[in-house]
Design an enzyme around this catalytic site. Structure first.
Site, PDB file in Angstrom:
ATOM      1  N   GLU A  17      -9.740 -11.217  -7.009  1.00  0.00           N
ATOM      2  CA  GLU A  17      -8.897 -10.013  -6.941  1.00  0.00           C
ATOM      3  C   GLU A  17      -7.832  -9.997  -8.045  1.00  0.00           C
ATOM      4  O   GLU A  17      -7.548  -8.950  -8.627  1.00  0.00           O
ATOM      5  CB  GLU A  17      -8.210  -9.938  -5.571  1.00  0.00           C
ATOM      6  N   ASN A  56      -1.419  -0.236   7.339  1.00  0.00           N
ATOM      7  CA  ASN A  56      -0.779  -1.503   7.712  1.00  0.00           C
ATOM      8  C   ASN A  56       0.048  -2.106   6.588  1.00  0.00           C
ATOM      9  O   ASN A  56       0.258  -3.302   6.528  1.00  0.00           O
ATOM     10  CB  ASN A  56      -1.841  -2.487   8.225  1.00  0.00           C
ATOM     11  N   HIS A  65      -1.938  -5.218   1.471  1.00  0.00           N
ATOM     12  CA  HIS A  65      -3.165  -5.990   1.283  1.00  0.00           C
ATOM     13  C   HIS A  65      -2.752  -7.399   0.904  1.00  0.00           C
ATOM     14  O   HIS A  65      -1.866  -7.575   0.056  1.00  0.00           O
ATOM     15  CB  HIS A  65      -4.048  -5.423   0.166  1.00  0.00           C
ATOM     16  N   LYS A  83       0.832  -1.201   0.000  1.00  0.00           N
ATOM     17  CA  LYS A  83       0.000   0.000   0.000  1.00  0.00           C
ATOM     18  C   LYS A  83       0.872   1.260   0.000  1.00  0.00           C
ATOM     19  O   LYS A  83       2.103   1.173   0.230  1.00  0.00           O
ATOM     20  CB  LYS A  83      -0.909  -0.032   1.232  1.00  0.00           C
ATOM     21  N   TYR A  94     -12.533  -4.127  -3.316  1.00  0.00           N
ATOM     22  CA  TYR A  94     -13.111  -4.394  -1.995  1.00  0.00           C
ATOM     23  C   TYR A  94     -14.574  -4.822  -2.068  1.00  0.00           C
ATOM     24  O   TYR A  94     -15.044  -5.547  -1.198  1.00  0.00           O
ATOM     25  CB  TYR A  94     -12.932  -3.199  -1.061  1.00  0.00           C
TER      26      TYR A  94
HETATM   27  P1  ADP Z   1      -7.007  -7.300   5.901  1.00  0.00           P
HETATM   28  O1  ADP Z   1      -6.300  -6.263   5.069  1.00  0.00           O
HETATM   29  O2  ADP Z   1      -6.145  -7.761   7.056  1.00  0.00           O
HETATM   30  O3  ADP Z   1      -7.572  -8.433   5.100  1.00  0.00           O
HETATM   31  P2  ADP Z   1      -9.724  -6.235   6.094  1.00  0.00           P
HETATM   32  O4  ADP Z   1     -10.012  -6.894   4.796  1.00  0.00           O
HETATM   33  O5  ADP Z   1     -10.636  -6.525   7.232  1.00  0.00           O
HETATM   34  O6  ADP Z   1      -8.231  -6.559   6.603  1.00  0.00           O
HETATM   35  O7  ADP Z   1      -9.671  -4.645   5.920  1.00  0.00           O
HETATM   36  C1  ADP Z   1      -9.072  -4.072   4.782  1.00  0.00           C
HETATM   37  C2  ADP Z   1      -8.238  -2.883   5.201  1.00  0.00           C
HETATM   38  O8  ADP Z   1      -9.079  -1.857   5.744  1.00  0.00           O
HETATM   39  C3  ADP Z   1      -7.225  -3.140   6.297  1.00  0.00           C
HETATM   40  O9  ADP Z   1      -6.031  -3.727   5.803  1.00  0.00           O
HETATM   41  C4  ADP Z   1      -7.011  -1.767   6.864  1.00  0.00           C
HETATM   42  O10 ADP Z   1      -6.137  -0.963   6.070  1.00  0.00           O
HETATM   43  C5  ADP Z   1      -8.410  -1.163   6.764  1.00  0.00           C
HETATM   44  N1  ADP Z   1      -9.211  -1.347   7.989  1.00  0.00           N
HETATM   45  C6  ADP Z   1      -9.779  -2.495   8.405  1.00  0.00           C
HETATM   46  N2  ADP Z   1     -10.476  -2.305   9.536  1.00  0.00           N
HETATM   47  C7  ADP Z   1     -10.365  -0.996   9.853  1.00  0.00           C
HETATM   48  C8  ADP Z   1     -10.873  -0.158  10.926  1.00  0.00           C
HETATM   49  N3  ADP Z   1     -11.632  -0.669  11.872  1.00  0.00           N
HETATM   50  N4  ADP Z   1     -10.541   1.136  10.930  1.00  0.00           N
HETATM   51  C9  ADP Z   1      -9.772   1.651   9.963  1.00  0.00           C
HETATM   52  N5  ADP Z   1      -9.278   0.932   8.915  1.00  0.00           N
HETATM   53  C10 ADP Z   1      -9.556  -0.369   8.868  1.00  0.00           C
HETATM   54 MG    MG Z   2      -9.147  -8.465   3.707  1.00  0.00          MG
END
Ligand code: ADP
Ligand code: MG
Length: 202
Positions: free
Chosen positions: A171, A157, A160, A15, A55
């Site tokens: 995806e 973080n 993805h 990212k 998404y």
């Molecule tokens: P992952 O990336 O671990 O698969 P998710 O698919 O649940 O996680 O969420 C996608 C992305 O959205 C996360 O990587 C993060 O950047 C963001 N995100 C997820 N939950 C939150 C939240 N509660 N508040 C802010 N950003 C979030």
């Molecule tokens: Mg995810």
């Protein structure tokens, strides 16, 4: 017993924060040395259309991400401000669009046995504050749900990574055309996968 699929594929995106932190090499190194094979790679700026396709390809994603946020608050004895999972998820989605489109990203496809699970393990849990030491998110950054919420932004973080084989298949189609993925052999695949190891000793 199910036969292992040596050609399982998963999508990884470094990212914008990963690029800005000069972590492209470090991150690729961690996936590369696992034994998985890189079969697709591009450096692009994603637009909102691409991010929404990505998404929203899973119709449950918004609700799930919202529920995850609510659960994370409950785990530390707090109440999430949103009135339900859909509202919480929508908020995350709006801030995610801004985050992912804010600068260049590195998009990759990694292939190999259990590619989806191996990549998720190396990547670590969604929230850097609580993701395991030794993972990319646990080692290389510091964000948390709470601070991200206070600032009304997405959790930064770095990565993805597809959550399941089905998610990965959907995806990959969004980010890569068929001809952009390369089928080739890596010599190390013999030691990873071959039953017969004759021919190593001279
Ligand atoms: P992952 O990336 O671990 O698969 P998710 O698919 O649940 O996680 O969420 C996608 C992305 O959205 C996360 O990587 C993060 O950047 C963001 N995100 C997820 N939950 C939150 C939240 N509660 N508040 C802010 N950003 C979030
Ligand atoms: Mg995810």
């Amino acid at each position: 017993m199910t036969k292992p699929n040596k050609k399982e594929r998963t999508l990884v995106i470094i990212k914008p924060d990963g690029v800005q932190r000069s972590l492209i090499g470090e991150i690729i190194k961690r996936y590369e040395k696992s034994g998985l094979k890189l079969v697709g790679l591009k450096f692009i700026v994603a637009d909102e259309e691409l991010v929404s396709k990505h998404y929203l390809s899973n119709p449950d994603w918004i609700k799930n991400v919202g529920q995850k946020a609510i659960d994370a608050y409950a785990k530390v004895g707090k109440k999430h401000p949103a009135k339900n999972a859909l509202e919480a998820g929508n908020k995350v989605y709006q801030s995610l669009k801004k985050y992912i489109t804010s600068g260049p990203v590195v998009v990759m496809v990694w292939q190999g046995m259990n590619a989806v699970k191996i990549v998720r393990k190396i990547t670590g849990g969604t929230e850097p504050l609580t993701s395991d030491v030794g993972t990319i998110r646990g080692d290389l950054t510091i964000d948390s749900y709470e601070i991200a919420d206070v600032d009304s932004r997405a959790v930064r973080n770095l990565i993805h990574a597809s959550g399941s084989v089905e998610e990965a298949e959907e995806e990959i189609k969004i980010w890569f055309k068929k001809g952009e993925l390369i089928n080739y052999r890596l010599v190390q695949e013999a030691i990873l996968y071959d039953v017969n190891l004759d021919g190593i000793l001279e």
